[in-house]
Design a protein around this motif. Sequence first.
Motif, short mmCIF file in Angstrom:
data_model
loop_
_atom_site.label_atom_id
_atom_site.label_comp_id
_atom_site.label_asym_id
_atom_site.label_seq_id
_atom_site.Cartn_x
_atom_site.Cartn_y
_atom_site.Cartn_z
N UNK A 104 115.75 -37.40 -33.40
CA UNK A 104 114.56 -37.27 -32.57
C UNK A 104 114.61 -35.87 -31.97
N UNK A 105 113.59 -35.08 -32.22
CA UNK A 105 113.62 -33.67 -31.84
C UNK A 105 113.76 -33.52 -30.33
N UNK A 106 114.85 -32.85 -29.89
CA UNK A 106 115.12 -32.66 -28.47
C UNK A 106 115.41 -31.20 -28.13
N UNK A 107 115.94 -30.45 -29.07
CA UNK A 107 116.35 -29.08 -28.79
C UNK A 107 115.13 -28.19 -28.50
N UNK A 108 115.32 -27.28 -27.56
CA UNK A 108 114.30 -26.29 -27.23
C UNK A 108 114.94 -24.91 -27.41
N UNK A 143 125.46 -33.92 -21.40
CA UNK A 143 124.96 -32.55 -21.44
C UNK A 143 125.05 -31.86 -22.78
N UNK A 144 125.12 -32.63 -23.87
CA UNK A 144 125.23 -32.02 -25.21
C UNK A 144 123.99 -31.19 -25.55
N UNK A 145 122.81 -31.79 -25.34
CA UNK A 145 121.58 -31.07 -25.66
C UNK A 145 121.40 -29.85 -24.77
N UNK A 162 110.38 -39.93 -29.32
CA UNK A 162 110.30 -38.89 -28.31
C UNK A 162 108.86 -38.73 -27.87
N UNK A 163 108.69 -38.15 -26.70
CA UNK A 163 107.37 -37.77 -26.23
C UNK A 163 107.04 -36.37 -26.75
N UNK A 164 105.81 -35.96 -26.51
CA UNK A 164 105.38 -34.66 -27.00
C UNK A 164 106.12 -33.51 -26.31
N UNK A 165 106.63 -33.74 -25.09
CA UNK A 165 107.37 -32.69 -24.40
C UNK A 165 108.85 -32.68 -24.76
N UNK A 166 109.26 -33.55 -25.68
CA UNK A 166 110.65 -33.60 -26.12
C UNK A 166 111.49 -34.64 -25.43
N UNK A 167 110.94 -35.35 -24.45
CA UNK A 167 111.70 -36.38 -23.76
C UNK A 167 112.11 -37.49 -24.73
N UNK A 168 113.34 -37.96 -24.59
CA UNK A 168 113.89 -38.95 -25.51
C UNK A 168 113.44 -40.35 -25.10
#
Length: 334
Positions: free
Chosen positions: A312-316, A288-290, A219-225
């Motif tokens: 990979x961290x995606x949730x905000x 659209x799960x996340x 992931x990127x630092x902004x959460x992008x997968x």
Amino acid sequence: MFGKRGEEATPQPQAQPVVPDGEPAQAAPAAKQAQVIPGLDLGGTGAAQSGDAGPDATAAAAAPVKAAPPKPVRESKNGRSENYYDIKTSIFNALIDAIDLTQLGQLERDAARDEIRDIVNEIISLKDVAMSIAEQEELLEDICNDVLGYGPLEPLLARDDIADIMVNGAATCFIEVDGKMLDAGIKFRDNAQLLNICQRIVSQVGRRVDEASPICDARLMDGSRVNVIAPPLAIDGAALTIRKFKKDRLRLDDLVKFGSITPDGAQILQIIGRVRCNVLVSGGTGSGKTTLLNCLSGYVDHEERVITCEYASELKLQQPHVVRLETRPPNHEG
């Protein structure tokens, strides 16, 4: 575009006949005089050679000769010429030889960019590269992105209207905007630069991608997968896919406005979020799960302690007390 114009060939003065001393000079016959044909370059002199010529040759010499059209400049899909990339590669290689990457990495990002800009400007002056101010600024920005960021991906990552970035080797890149697949109009210097950027991305989250481990999710630092498939599995160069997340967080009310869910369905989900039910969210890629989980998290009591565990961290999540955990891929021993 960036080269210097060649000097136009100027016709040389016509040679005068050499006459022995004491003899009067006679004019040469008209058929034997040198013919100067504009636009015709023979041997680099710009003048035709003189000699015996018959009537047909004389008529052919008198006819106007069209100059050969200039060779077209090859341009890439984003309008940049191949000459631009050649100049960029030359300056980039000179920059790498001139700077200490270890010391550069210790500087703040803005200070590092200023240092790179000063060195690149000096290299451009030494190489005497003919560039306009706009072209020079564009080159400086590209080189700064190559050294400090993600290279050609930086302008795409800055756009909030892009949902996906798909790189299929150094010369091919597509983006998804409003559900449509478009050519991104960018290219990498070569496959080595593309793989280097992939390694830079995954190393920030403690992972690696190489021949021994050619498939990696990060992931990127902004959460992008991010998903990377490196050679030898990817035949035409590394395949890089980035699923970008919008900066604005959606809520259930937004999903109702978009028609993604009915008002009654949104009310049921609100109740589920508040009563702490066990919920399984399942769906295909991009379904659209996340997004749904982020919306549901808004109805969890802010006094709760929330723990997330993701590959990979995606949730905000929208709570103040959140512990974010990330799994680790197995090592060689499994």
